[in-house]
Design a protein around this motif. Structure first.
Motif, PDB file in Angstrom:
ATOM      1  N   ASN A 159       0.805  -1.226   0.000  1.00  0.00           N
ATOM      2  CA  ASN A 159       0.000   0.000   0.000  1.00  0.00           C
ATOM      3  C   ASN A 159       0.835   1.271   0.000  1.00  0.00           C
ATOM      4  N   GLY A 160       1.948   1.243  -0.746  1.00  0.00           N
ATOM      5  CA  GLY A 160       2.747   2.458  -0.898  1.00  0.00           C
ATOM      6  C   GLY A 160       3.797   2.678   0.168  1.00  0.00           C
ATOM      7  N   LEU A 203       6.089   6.901   2.758  1.00  0.00           N
ATOM      8  CA  LEU A 203       4.836   6.524   2.115  1.00  0.00           C
ATOM      9  C   LEU A 203       4.725   7.264   0.793  1.00  0.00           C
ATOM     10  N   ARG A 204       4.531   6.530  -0.271  1.00  0.00           N
ATOM     11  CA  ARG A 204       4.282   7.133  -1.571  1.00  0.00           C
ATOM     12  C   ARG A 204       2.789   7.127  -1.818  1.00  0.00           C
ATOM     13  N   ALA A 205       2.246   8.320  -2.076  1.00  0.00           N
ATOM     14  CA  ALA A 205       0.810   8.420  -2.306  1.00  0.00           C
ATOM     15  C   ALA A 205       0.532   9.578  -3.254  1.00  0.00           C
ATOM     16  N   THR A 206      -0.673   9.601  -3.786  1.00  0.00           N
ATOM     17  CA  THR A 206      -1.080  10.678  -4.683  1.00  0.00           C
ATOM     18  C   THR A 206      -1.958  11.656  -3.916  1.00  0.00           C
ATOM     19  N   ARG A 221       2.137  13.043  -7.240  1.00  0.00           N
ATOM     20  CA  ARG A 221       2.873  12.049  -6.466  1.00  0.00           C
ATOM     21  C   ARG A 221       3.593  12.731  -5.311  1.00  0.00           C
ATOM     22  N   TYR A 225      -2.125   8.184   7.375  1.00  0.00           N
ATOM     23  CA  TYR A 225      -1.912   9.131   6.275  1.00  0.00           C
ATOM     24  C   TYR A 225      -2.876   8.843   5.130  1.00  0.00           C
ATOM     25  N   ARG A 226      -3.034   7.566   4.795  1.00  0.00           N
ATOM     26  CA  ARG A 226      -3.919   7.212   3.684  1.00  0.00           C
ATOM     27  C   ARG A 226      -5.372   7.595   3.989  1.00  0.00           C
TER      28      ARG A 226
END
Length: 398
Positions: free
Chosen positions: A21-22, A37-40, A45, A68-69
């Motif tokens: 999940n990133g 954490l990689r997220a949009t 990005r 965070y998500r």
């Protein structure tokens, strides 16, 4: 594949290690480990630091990532979340590992990795030049993870129908670069792959064969070259190319230590052959005569046909094409077309076996199974074939 606590503790090699999940564990060259954490966020990005390991355990990193998500899904700015030991991803050490490369940077990384396999110097130079002209002006400074299929189509569409060979090369190179980017975690898909097939029009089939004069005209072509005022190295090298039915690069790179005068053979090492396999060429009487004349060109470099302009260097890769152009022969044939003339002559005017004719051109014979059993290079049969070719195009043996 998710991470385990033991894996997070034991890993030391610099790079990115995915959990799920990133969530990623990044290891720097200095050995520092950090959770990111990689997220949009708002369509862009973002890389968000969740703290260093082992101060932040795997379990805690997953908890923070989930928080965070959730915030992102609710439309909350994740930067407002205040976890101890967490930072925005802005440190120099992490940035070195973490930054998503631009297309130009990814292309250079891919090229540096694979260029040693490109034996042909011209191909090596052209590999990036094609991208510089057609892809980099619009996409070169874009990060690879932001480039989409429609972006690639905008590069390819203007040249796809009018310049098919160039367009195919551009697409193949872009596809290779994005494949590298996906493998290294910089992109999630390949926008130059099959995903864009439906957006490209069908290319008309074209005959891309090299121009080749009929074998009956080869003698005349040699006479024109011989009578010209071109430099001696170029004239002798071209004659040697025709007599041996070899490729341009093989002839230009030929050295004296590859010649066995007693066995009357020229042995081209594997690293200079297109197929990467050593190739023996039987030398006819007239071909040996060319080599005798070439002794006067010796400049101490070991190259049989040295450049007149570049001391102790080989002839340039354009030498033969320019020679034919200056003499008004380029519309009739190309240097490579002389191999075609030899092959048609061998088929129509001799009783040599198909295998011997193909071997004379250093073509691989049959599939991998056939090649495993075909251990002979048919040198004896080819010796008679090349002797007959020399006599045919010069009018006399020796």
């Amino acid at each position: 594949m998710v991470l385990s606590a033991s894996k997070a503790r034991s890993v030391t090699r610099p790079g990115r290690y995915s959990d799920s999940n990133g969530l990623h564990l990044f290891v720097t060259k200095a050995g520092c480990k950090s959770w990111v954490l990689r997220a949009t966020v708002d369509g862009k990005r973002r890389d968000m630091g969740l703290g260093g390991f082992p101060d932040v355990s795997l379990t805690e990193a997953r908890t923070r990532a989930a928080r965070y998500r959730t915030a992102i899904a609710d439309g909350t700015d994740p930067r407002k979340i205040n976890d101890s030991n967490t930072t925005d991803h802005d440190s120099d050490t992490l940035d070195e590992v973490f930054t998503v490369p631009t297309l130009r940077q990814a292309a250079m990384a891919y090229f540096d990795l694979h260029s040693p396999n490109l034996r042909n110097g011209k191909h090596r130079r052209n590999w990036l030049q094609v991208l510089e002209k057609h892809a980099f002006p619009t996409l070169g400074d874009r990060q690879v993870d932001s480039i989409t299929g429609p972006d690639v189509l905008r590069v390819l569409t203007p040249i796809w129908v009018n310049r098919p060979p160039t367009a195919r090369r551009v697409r193949q190179r872009l596809r290779s670069i994005f494949s590298w980017a996906v493998a290294n975690g910089h992109a999630s898909d390949n926008p130059a792959g099959e995903i864009i097939d439906g957006g490209l029009p069908k290319q008309a089939k074209r005959n891309n064969h090299f121009r080749a004069a009929p074998y009956s005209a080869v003698s005349e072509i040699l006479r024109v070259v011989e009578a010209s005022t071109a430099n001696e190295a170029a004239k002798l090298a071209f004659r040697f190319l025709v007599l041996t039915a070899a490729r341009s690069s093989e002839v230009r790179g030929a050295t004296w230590d590859e010649i066995d005068w007693q066995a009357k053979t020229w042995t081209i090492p594997a690293e200079r052959m297109k197929a990467g396999i050593e190739h023996r060429v039987p030398l006819s009487s007239v071909t040996l005569n060319v080599l005798e004349r070439a002794r006067d060109l010796d400049d101490g470099s070991g190259v049989i046909f040295p450049s007149r302009l570049r001391r102790r260097k080989t002839l340039s890769d354009m030498t033969f094409s320019q020679l034919l152009r200056r003499l008004g022969l380029s519309e009739r044939t190309t240097p490579h077309g002389m191999r075609t003339a030899f092959r048609v002559w061998a088929a129509e005017q001799t009783s040599a076996s198909w295998a011997a004719c193909e071997a004379a051109l250093a073509h691989r014979i049959g599939d991998s199974v056939a090649q495993a059993y075909m251990r002979s290079d048919m040198l004896d049969e080819r010796r008679g074939l090349m002797e007959a070719w020399g006599e045919y195009i010069t009018g006399a043996p020796g």
